[in-house]
Write a protein that holds these residues in place. Structure first.
Motif, PDB file in Angstrom:
ATOM      1  N   PHE A  68       0.833  -1.205   0.000  1.00 31.95           N
ATOM      2  CA  PHE A  68       0.000   0.000   0.000  1.00 31.95           C
ATOM      3  C   PHE A  68       0.871   1.261   0.000  1.00 31.95           C
ATOM      4  O   PHE A  68       0.623   2.208  -0.753  1.00 31.95           O
ATOM      5  CB  PHE A  68      -0.919   0.000   1.226  1.00 31.95           C
ATOM      6  N   LEU A  69       1.908   1.275   0.828  1.00 29.51           N
ATOM      7  CA  LEU A  69       2.782   2.441   0.910  1.00 29.51           C
ATOM      8  C   LEU A  69       3.529   2.661  -0.406  1.00 29.51           C
ATOM      9  O   LEU A  69       3.722   3.802  -0.835  1.00 29.51           O
ATOM     10  CB  LEU A  69       3.774   2.273   2.065  1.00 29.51           C
ATOM     11  N   ILE A  70       3.947   1.563  -1.044  1.00 29.99           N
ATOM     12  CA  ILE A  70       4.631   1.683  -2.336  1.00 29.99           C
ATOM     13  C   ILE A  70       3.696   2.298  -3.366  1.00 29.99           C
ATOM     14  O   ILE A  70       4.063   3.206  -4.126  1.00 29.99           O
ATOM     15  CB  ILE A  70       5.137   0.303  -2.811  1.00 29.99           C
ATOM     16  N   GLU A  71       2.443   1.814  -3.380  1.00 30.57           N
ATOM     17  CA  GLU A  71       1.454   2.345  -4.319  1.00 30.57           C
ATOM     18  C   GLU A  71       1.167   3.819  -4.030  1.00 30.57           C
ATOM     19  O   GLU A  71       1.022   4.641  -4.947  1.00 30.57           O
ATOM     20  CB  GLU A  71       0.157   1.527  -4.190  1.00 30.57           C
ATOM     21  N   LEU A  72       1.113   4.186  -2.763  1.00 32.69           N
ATOM     22  CA  LEU A  72       0.844   5.566  -2.370  1.00 32.69           C
ATOM     23  C   LEU A  72       1.974   6.491  -2.819  1.00 32.69           C
ATOM     24  O   LEU A  72       1.721   7.579  -3.360  1.00 32.69           O
ATOM     25  CB  LEU A  72       0.659   5.645  -0.858  1.00 32.69           C
ATOM     26  N   VAL A  73       3.216   6.065  -2.598  1.00 27.80           N
ATOM     27  CA  VAL A  73       4.367   6.878  -3.002  1.00 27.80           C
ATOM     28  C   VAL A  73       4.374   7.084  -4.515  1.00 27.80           C
ATOM     29  O   VAL A  73       4.591   8.203  -5.002  1.00 27.80           O
ATOM     30  CB  VAL A  73       5.686   6.218  -2.536  1.00 27.80           C
ATOM     31  N   ASP A  74       4.133   6.017  -5.272  1.00 25.70           N
ATOM     32  CA  ASP A  74       4.100   6.121  -6.729  1.00 25.70           C
ATOM     33  C   ASP A  74       3.017   7.090  -7.190  1.00 25.70           C
ATOM     34  O   ASP A  74       3.216   7.896  -8.108  1.00 25.70           O
ATOM     35  CB  ASP A  74       3.865   4.748  -7.364  1.00 25.70           C
ATOM     36  N   THR A  75       1.860   7.028  -6.536  1.00 24.88           N
ATOM     37  CA  THR A  75       0.750   7.904  -6.918  1.00 24.88           C
ATOM     38  C   THR A  75       1.069   9.366  -6.616  1.00 24.88           C
ATOM     39  O   THR A  75       0.829  10.266  -7.439  1.00 24.88           O
ATOM     40  CB  THR A  75      -0.532   7.489  -6.175  1.00 24.88           C
ATOM     41  N   LEU A  76       1.653   9.622  -5.444  1.00 26.45           N
ATOM     42  CA  LEU A  76       1.999  10.995  -5.073  1.00 26.45           C
ATOM     43  C   LEU A  76       3.080  11.570  -5.991  1.00 26.45           C
ATOM     44  O   LEU A  76       3.020  12.751  -6.366  1.00 26.45           O
ATOM     45  CB  LEU A  76       2.469  11.038  -3.617  1.00 26.45           C
ATOM     46  N   GLU A  77       4.065  10.733  -6.363  1.00 30.12           N
ATOM     47  CA  GLU A  77       5.119  11.194  -7.274  1.00 30.12           C
ATOM     48  C   GLU A  77       4.547  11.561  -8.632  1.00 30.12           C
ATOM     49  O   GLU A  77       4.955  12.550  -9.249  1.00 30.12           O
ATOM     50  CB  GLU A  77       6.195  10.115  -7.422  1.00 30.12           C
TER      51      GLU A  77
END
Length: 283
Positions: A10-19
């Motif tokens: 989830f955190l990996i997906e969140l970071v990718d989305t924010l970037e």
């Protein structure tokens, strides 16, 4: 979060989305003041002065002309954050001056540095025009050489190139390097060709050196020093076949960036060759 198999995914997906969101905002969502400043700059310049303008207005190519009507392209970019962030200016093609003789050119460069933090497009153009004025006589000299001699190197010279190698006929050529700060003074010269042919030319250059007249173009002076009554050979006066400048092995003038620099030692032949071609044949 519901689709994620773990907190880590989830955190990996969140970071990718924010970037991705931040990247899109940086590239596309520039503040209104950014566009306002660019349009004001272009209005002041005159939109007709822009030879090319990118779709997002962030990059403009401006055509400038020196005193002799030669065209020079000045490319300027408006970076994100403009006008707080300085303009990005691609340097003009200008010759490099010799070490120890750069006082005037350094002054021009220093003025350019003073303008580095100036957000005004008009100021950048004024500085570019000073550079064009500074090197105008140098370009006059190089243009005269290009139009009235057979330049065999460089093949496609730029405005920054100081050297020209000009054909003299009979497998001989002269390499001329012009001083940008004193373009009408005696240039650095080097003769190429069969020893029996270039030695008399070298003697003439030495004996006639006192006849150099800085009120005349260097090409005209060299015709006097070398005692060329008909001037330098040029594409107008002689054909390529008459010049016989191609390699006798590969039948081309330029190979791997090199021009023929070896001559047959037989006085009745003196065919030019590329060094690499001779090496390949010898193998």
């Amino acid at each position: 979060m519901e689709e994620s198999t773990s907190m880590e995914s989830f955190l990996i997906e969140l970071v990718d989305t924010l970037e991705a969101i931040l990247s899109a905002m940086t590239d596309h969502e520039k503040p209104v003041s950014y566009w306002k400043n660019i349009t004001e700059q272009l209005d002041t310049l005159g939109w007709d002065k822009s030879a090319h303008l990118s779709e997002d207005l962030s990059r403009v190519q401006i055509e400038l002309y020196d005193a002799s009507k030669r065209k020079h392209d000045l490319t300027v970019s408006f970076p994100p954050g403009y006008p707080a962030v300085p303009l990005i200016v691609e340097p003009l093609e200008v010759p490099e001056c010799d070490a120890g003789q750069r006082s005037l050119s350094q002054q021009v460069a220093a003025e350019a540095l003073l303008l580095k933090n100036n957000p005004r497009l008009e100021a950048v153009i004024q500085q570019a025009e000073k550079q064009l004025e500074f090197f105008n006589e140098f370009w006059d000299v190089m243009q005269d050489i290009g139009e009235n001699t057979w330049v065999i190197d460089p093949e496609n010279p730029t405005r920054a190139d100081r050297m020209r190698r000009c054909a003299l006929g009979n497998h001989c050529s002269i390499q001329i390097t012009i001083d940008p700060l004193s373009p009408r003074s005696i240039p650095d010269m080097r003769l190429f060709g069969p020893i029996a042919s270039i030695e008399p030319m070298r003697t003439k250059l030495h004996q006639n050196a006192g006849r150099w007249d800085e009120s005349k173009l260097p090409r005209k002076n060299l015709e006097v020093l070398l005692e060329l009554p008909d001037g330098f050979p040029s594409p107008v006066s002689v054909t390529k076949d008459e010049m016989n400048i191609e390699c006798g092995i590969c039948y081309s003038f330029r190979f791997e960036g090199q021009i023929p620099d070896q001559l047959c030692s037989h006085s009745k032949c003196q065919q030019p060759f590329h060094r690499v071609c001779l090496y390949e044949v010898a193998k």
